[in-house]
Write a protein that holds these residues in place. Structure first.
Motif, PDB file in Angstrom:
ATOM      1  N   ALA A  47       0.838  -1.211   0.000  1.00  0.00           N
ATOM      2  CA  ALA A  47       0.000   0.000   0.000  1.00  0.00           C
ATOM      3  C   ALA A  47       0.871   1.260   0.000  1.00  0.00           C
ATOM      4  O   ALA A  47       0.523   2.265  -0.626  1.00  0.00           O
ATOM      5  CB  ALA A  47      -0.932  -0.007   1.216  1.00  0.00           C
ATOM      6  N   LEU A  48       2.022   1.200   0.670  1.00  0.00           N
ATOM      7  CA  LEU A  48       2.940   2.352   0.636  1.00  0.00           C
ATOM      8  C   LEU A  48       3.487   2.552  -0.780  1.00  0.00           C
ATOM      9  O   LEU A  48       3.658   3.686  -1.232  1.00  0.00           O
ATOM     10  CB  LEU A  48       4.092   2.154   1.628  1.00  0.00           C
ATOM     11  CG  LEU A  48       3.741   2.358   3.107  1.00  0.00           C
ATOM     12  CD1 LEU A  48       4.898   1.892   4.001  1.00  0.00           C
ATOM     13  CD2 LEU A  48       3.415   3.825   3.411  1.00  0.00           C
ATOM     14  N   ALA A  49       3.755   1.441  -1.463  1.00  0.00           N
ATOM     15  CA  ALA A  49       4.243   1.562  -2.852  1.00  0.00           C
ATOM     16  C   ALA A  49       3.172   2.233  -3.717  1.00  0.00           C
ATOM     17  O   ALA A  49       3.503   3.034  -4.605  1.00  0.00           O
ATOM     18  CB  ALA A  49       4.605   0.182  -3.399  1.00  0.00           C
ATOM     19  N   LEU A  92       9.674   1.414  -2.347  1.00  0.00           N
ATOM     20  CA  LEU A  92       9.272   2.720  -1.806  1.00  0.00           C
ATOM     21  C   LEU A  92      10.211   3.841  -2.236  1.00  0.00           C
ATOM     22  O   LEU A  92       9.970   5.007  -1.922  1.00  0.00           O
ATOM     23  CB  LEU A  92       9.203   2.678  -0.273  1.00  0.00           C
ATOM     24  CG  LEU A  92       8.254   1.647   0.334  1.00  0.00           C
ATOM     25  CD1 LEU A  92       8.024   1.932   1.798  1.00  0.00           C
ATOM     26  CD2 LEU A  92       6.936   1.621  -0.416  1.00  0.00           C
ATOM     27  N   GLY A  93      11.295   3.474  -2.917  1.00  0.00           N
ATOM     28  CA  GLY A  93      12.233   4.500  -3.348  1.00  0.00           C
ATOM     29  C   GLY A  93      12.979   5.133  -2.193  1.00  0.00           C
ATOM     30  O   GLY A  93      13.278   6.324  -2.195  1.00  0.00           O
ATOM     31  N   LEU A  94      13.287   4.321  -1.163  1.00  0.00           N
ATOM     32  CA  LEU A  94      14.048   4.860  -0.031  1.00  0.00           C
ATOM     33  C   LEU A  94      15.507   5.052  -0.444  1.00  0.00           C
ATOM     34  O   LEU A  94      16.012   4.383  -1.352  1.00  0.00           O
ATOM     35  CB  LEU A  94      14.002   3.900   1.167  1.00  0.00           C
ATOM     36  CG  LEU A  94      12.646   3.478   1.732  1.00  0.00           C
ATOM     37  CD1 LEU A  94      12.841   2.776   3.071  1.00  0.00           C
ATOM     38  CD2 LEU A  94      11.708   4.649   1.887  1.00  0.00           C
ATOM     39  N   ASP A  95      16.187   5.930   0.259  1.00  0.00           N
ATOM     40  CA  ASP A  95      17.625   6.108   0.076  1.00  0.00           C
ATOM     41  C   ASP A  95      18.316   4.968   0.844  1.00  0.00           C
ATOM     42  O   ASP A  95      18.191   4.902   2.076  1.00  0.00           O
ATOM     43  CB  ASP A  95      18.007   7.483   0.657  1.00  0.00           C
ATOM     44  CG  ASP A  95      19.506   7.703   0.672  1.00  0.00           C
ATOM     45  OD1 ASP A  95      20.258   6.804   0.262  1.00  0.00           O
ATOM     46  OD2 ASP A  95      19.905   8.802   1.121  1.00  0.00           O
ATOM     47  N   PRO A  96      19.034   4.056   0.156  1.00  0.00           N
ATOM     48  CA  PRO A  96      19.643   2.910   0.861  1.00  0.00           C
ATOM     49  C   PRO A  96      20.537   3.333   2.018  1.00  0.00           C
ATOM     50  O   PRO A  96      20.679   2.590   2.997  1.00  0.00           O
ATOM     51  CB  PRO A  96      20.454   2.205  -0.235  1.00  0.00           C
ATOM     52  CG  PRO A  96      19.829   2.625  -1.523  1.00  0.00           C
ATOM     53  CD  PRO A  96      19.295   4.013  -1.299  1.00  0.00           C
ATOM     54  N   ALA A  97      21.110   4.526   1.947  1.00  0.00           N
ATOM     55  CA  ALA A  97      21.983   4.997   3.034  1.00  0.00           C
ATOM     56  C   ALA A  97      21.192   5.274   4.309  1.00  0.00           C
ATOM     57  O   ALA A  97      21.764   5.359   5.399  1.00  0.00           O
ATOM     58  CB  ALA A  97      22.721   6.259   2.593  1.00  0.00           C
ATOM     59  N   ARG A  98      19.881   5.407   4.180  1.00  0.00           N
ATOM     60  CA  ARG A  98      19.035   5.679   5.354  1.00  0.00           C
ATOM     61  C   ARG A  98      18.323   4.425   5.869  1.00  0.00           C
ATOM     62  O   ARG A  98      17.427   4.522   6.707  1.00  0.00           O
ATOM     63  CB  ARG A  98      17.975   6.725   5.004  1.00  0.00           C
ATOM     64  CG  ARG A  98      18.527   8.104   4.674  1.00  0.00           C
ATOM     65  CD  ARG A  98      17.372   9.018   4.280  1.00  0.00           C
ATOM     66  NE  ARG A  98      17.828  10.229   3.650  1.00  0.00           N
ATOM     67  CZ  ARG A  98      17.840  11.437   4.237  1.00  0.00           C
ATOM     68  NH1 ARG A  98      17.415  11.574   5.471  1.00  0.00           N
ATOM     69  NH2 ARG A  98      18.275  12.493   3.582  1.00  0.00           N
TER      70      ARG A  98
END
Ligand code: PGA
Length: 260
Positions: A47-49, A92-98
């Motif tokens: 659902a977040l996607a 979700l397109g998160l920044d992998p560094a985070r």
């Protein structure tokens, strides 16, 4: 008391929780989400996607995973590094560094717990922690008997948990025997706990967690010690709750401004 929300389906739970998270991210882009693995949180991630497709930007969100197996290479498809990457970070397109996952490398695992606690503290903690619940009442990999004050550390998995998770591996032998998991004390520091459970197999654990005595023998009962908990369950997982009529009444009469 935990707020108990009884929904028609896992997908409805995913939509409800994702809408809440998306609204929080819209308020503050650098929101911090505690992410869980297993089957249960998948409808939330899906659902977040969809929220992302609809324009919500998750690129400044930070994520902390609950746990990791010890001894699986991070690149193994069932390591929680890989699972979180596949199910959360990429869609979700998160920044992998985070995106943070405990270190389950055998050579460095002795300090993994302390390092993860330090990373959580340096970041300023988790705003909303997603939780599944084991059929035996574990949260994260805090098995029965885990101290209610425990912090991130190495734990030995029970045979029941290994058998429950064997479906992700070719055979039971391949399921690791140890893990690094946030402790119950760690989980209780998050600002808001959202525990999800679906299906009859979780009904007993949900009833004990929500309505039973607080006990290290039922790790999920730790939610009763937290001041902001939302339990989202389907009808089957709610089926052994004694006060389900009351929970429905409370939710149906909830002022809209309260949110989750
Ligand atoms: P599940 O696992 O979501 O795959 O049922 C939950 C848990 O073990 O915490």
């Amino acid at each position: 008391m935990a707020e108990v929300v009884i929904v028609d389906s896992a997908d409805a739970a995913g939509d409800l929780v994702a809408a809440h998270i998306a609204a929080k991210v819209a308020e503050r882009a650098d929101y911090t989400l505690g992410v869980a693995t297993g089957s249960t949180p998948l409808p939330v991630y899906q659902a977040l996607a969809r929220q992302r497709e609809a324009g919500v930007d998750f690129s400044r969100l930070t994520a902390f995973a609950l746990d990791e197996y010890v001894g699986l290479d991070e690149a193994h498809p069932e390591s929680y590094h890989s699972v979180i990457d596949r199910e959360v970070t990429v869609p979700l397109g998160l920044d992998p560094a985070r995106v943070h996952v405990p270190d389950g490398t055998e050579a460095t695992v002795a300090t993994a717990g302390d390092r993860y606690e330090a990373a959580l503290e340096a970041h300023g903690g988790v705003d909303l922690q997603l939780l599944g619940i084991g059929s035996d009442g574990h949260v994260g990999f805090n098995e029965q008997g885990s101290s209610l004050a425990s912090l991130t550390r190495i734990k030995t998995l029970t045979q029941r948990t290994r058998e429950d998770n064997a479906r992700f591996f070719d055979s039971l032998d391949q399921v690791p025997t140890h893990c690094v998991t946030q402790g119950i004390g760690t989980i209780l520091r998050a600002g808001h706990l959202v525990l999800l459970a679906f299906g009859e197999g979780k009904a007993d654990a949900v009833a004990k967690a929500v309505e039973g005595p607080v006990s290290a023998s039922m790790p999920a009962s730790c939610i009763q010690l937290h001041r902001h908990v939302t339990v989202v369950v389907d009808e089957a997982a709610a089926s052994r709750l004694e006060r389900s009529d009351y929970y429905r009444w409370v939710y149906d009469n909830k002022p809209a401004w309260q949110g989750l």
